[in-house]
Design an enzyme around this catalytic site. Structure first.
Site, short mmCIF file in Angstrom:
data_model
loop_
_atom_site.label_atom_id
_atom_site.label_comp_id
_atom_site.label_asym_id
_atom_site.label_seq_id
_atom_site.Cartn_x
_atom_site.Cartn_y
_atom_site.Cartn_z
N GLN A 12 0.82 -1.21 0.00
CA GLN A 12 0.00 0.00 0.00
C GLN A 12 0.86 1.26 0.00
O GLN A 12 0.68 2.15 -0.84
CB GLN A 12 -0.91 0.01 1.23
CG GLN A 12 -1.94 -1.09 1.25
CD GLN A 12 -2.97 -0.86 2.34
OE1 GLN A 12 -3.89 -0.07 2.18
NE2 GLN A 12 -2.79 -1.53 3.46
N LEU A 13 1.78 1.36 0.94
CA LEU A 13 2.61 2.56 1.04
C LEU A 13 3.56 2.67 -0.14
O LEU A 13 3.73 3.75 -0.72
CB LEU A 13 3.39 2.55 2.36
CG LEU A 13 4.28 3.76 2.64
CD1 LEU A 13 3.48 5.06 2.61
CD2 LEU A 13 4.99 3.59 3.97
N TYR A 62 6.13 -8.03 6.97
CA TYR A 62 5.18 -9.14 7.08
C TYR A 62 4.02 -8.60 7.91
O TYR A 62 4.16 -8.36 9.10
CB TYR A 62 5.83 -10.32 7.79
CG TYR A 62 4.99 -11.58 7.82
CD1 TYR A 62 5.37 -12.70 7.08
CD2 TYR A 62 3.84 -11.67 8.60
CE1 TYR A 62 4.60 -13.87 7.12
CE2 TYR A 62 3.06 -12.81 8.62
CZ TYR A 62 3.46 -13.90 7.89
OH TYR A 62 2.70 -15.05 7.92
N THR A 102 4.99 0.21 13.56
CA THR A 102 3.56 0.03 13.83
C THR A 102 3.17 0.36 15.26
O THR A 102 4.00 0.29 16.18
CB THR A 102 3.17 -1.43 13.53
OG1 THR A 102 1.82 -1.67 13.91
CG2 THR A 102 4.05 -2.40 14.33
N TYR A 126 3.46 -10.42 15.42
CA TYR A 126 3.68 -9.30 14.51
C TYR A 126 4.29 -8.12 15.26
O TYR A 126 5.32 -7.57 14.84
CB TYR A 126 2.35 -8.90 13.86
CG TYR A 126 2.41 -7.58 13.12
CD1 TYR A 126 3.17 -7.43 11.97
CD2 TYR A 126 1.69 -6.47 13.58
CE1 TYR A 126 3.22 -6.22 11.29
CE2 TYR A 126 1.73 -5.26 12.92
CZ TYR A 126 2.50 -5.14 11.78
OH TYR A 126 2.56 -3.93 11.13
N TRP A 152 -3.42 1.50 11.31
CA TRP A 152 -4.67 1.36 10.55
C TRP A 152 -4.52 1.86 9.11
O TRP A 152 -5.32 2.66 8.63
CB TRP A 152 -5.80 2.12 11.24
CG TRP A 152 -6.18 1.65 12.62
CD1 TRP A 152 -5.42 0.93 13.50
CD2 TRP A 152 -7.43 1.90 13.28
NE1 TRP A 152 -6.10 0.73 14.66
CE2 TRP A 152 -7.34 1.31 14.57
CE3 TRP A 152 -8.58 2.58 12.94
CZ2 TRP A 152 -8.39 1.36 15.49
CZ3 TRP A 152 -9.63 2.63 13.85
CH2 TRP A 152 -9.53 2.02 15.11
#
Length: 288
Positions: A12-13, A62, A102, A126, A152
């Protein structure tokens, strides 16, 4: 002209960086696992040397949170060991490094938005592997490097909550969505623009950690309601508790990130999550 390596370029990024990069006068090398295996230290070293890379933006991760619980070795290889390799090679080659982390490095038990030096306590594989990646980068003592924790993330690329809600909203009359997990959505395009704007100004003597998400606060239920409303979908969104939707990995109940540090350091203006959601839906042709 800077030569910038972007790993995880099909995510996405990375996809948003690729699209926005056309407006920035740099030379880019967009790679995913097919072009560059970041779990192979010598492959990274050779790629950086052959292409005279001077900046690395590590978007590779991941991110299958539940699957990571039973796939710890691969999650660790990508989220931890690969970061150590990238940091070591960046130091050898005098490269800048931007690494994406994250909110899952925290336990979600806070009562105010997390600041960068709050105690970490990941509750999932994670989160644990992402924290080990952060620690590996910090241990290398790499100048001109930053860690950006985000939360998110969604975009018009890949699999994400917004696209799932749009699909289910067209298929179902009603949908249960968790209301007791709160945080802030992050439009990957906003984060990508922030990174591109930051790159020329990263000049710190040691690795700095920053937090970035859109502004505001919501639950997953609130987020889903706004998606349905904006897309003019008639699917009824019903609030449910986390205990009613068990998952292999524990999610943080509270994921708000304080963004004062990054805003002050780089003079960033960050859009509100609703504004960015509407922009994303317009981009996708879904807002009606």
């Amino acid at each position: 002209m800077p030569k910038i390596l972007v790993t995880g370029a099909n995510g996405q990024l990375g996809s948003e960086l690729r699209e926005l990069s056309r407006s920035y006068t740099h030379t880019y090398f967009f790679t995913d696992k097919e072009e560059l295996d970041i779990t192979d230290e010598e492959a990274i070293r050779s790629y950086v040397k052959q292409n005279a890379i001077d900046t690395i933006v590590n978007c590779a991760a991941y991110t299958a949170v539940d699957k990571a619980q039973s796939d710890e070795a691969l999650a660790d290889a990508i989220n931890h060991q690969a970061v150590q390799y990238l940091a070591t090679i960046a130091k050898e080659s005098h490269c800048k490094l931007v690494h994406i982390s994250t909110d899952y490095v925290f336990d979600g038990e806070n009562y105010r938005p997390y600041v960068e030096d709050d105690a970490t306590n990941p509750q999932s594989v994670y989160g644990q592997t992402k924290l080990l990646g952060e620690k590996a980068l910090l241990h290398v003592r790499l100048p001109h490097s930053v860690i950006i924790r985000t939360s998110w993330v969604y975009s018009r690329y890949g699999a994400n909550f917004v696209k799932t809600m749009l699909r289910l909203g067209k298929e179902k009359e009603s949908l249960g969505v968790i209301f007791d997990q709160v945080g802030t959505p992050t439009y990957a395009r906003d984060l990508a623009k922030a990174i591109l704007d930051m790159l020329p100004h990263i000049d710190n003597a040691q690795t700095q950690i920053y937090h970035y998400s859109n502004e505001g606060v919501c639950s997953w239920y609130d987020f889903a309601k706004e998606i349905m409303k904006s897309a003019k979908l008639t699917c009824k969104v019903v609030p449910i508790e986390t205990v009613s939707y068990p998952t292999p990995a524990k999610r943080p109940h509270y994921s708000l990130l304080n963004k004062s540090k990054i805003k002050q350091a780089y003079a960033l203006e960050i859009p509100h999550w609703q504004e960015s959601l509407h922009a994303c839906l317009r981009h996708m042709g879904e807002e009606r």
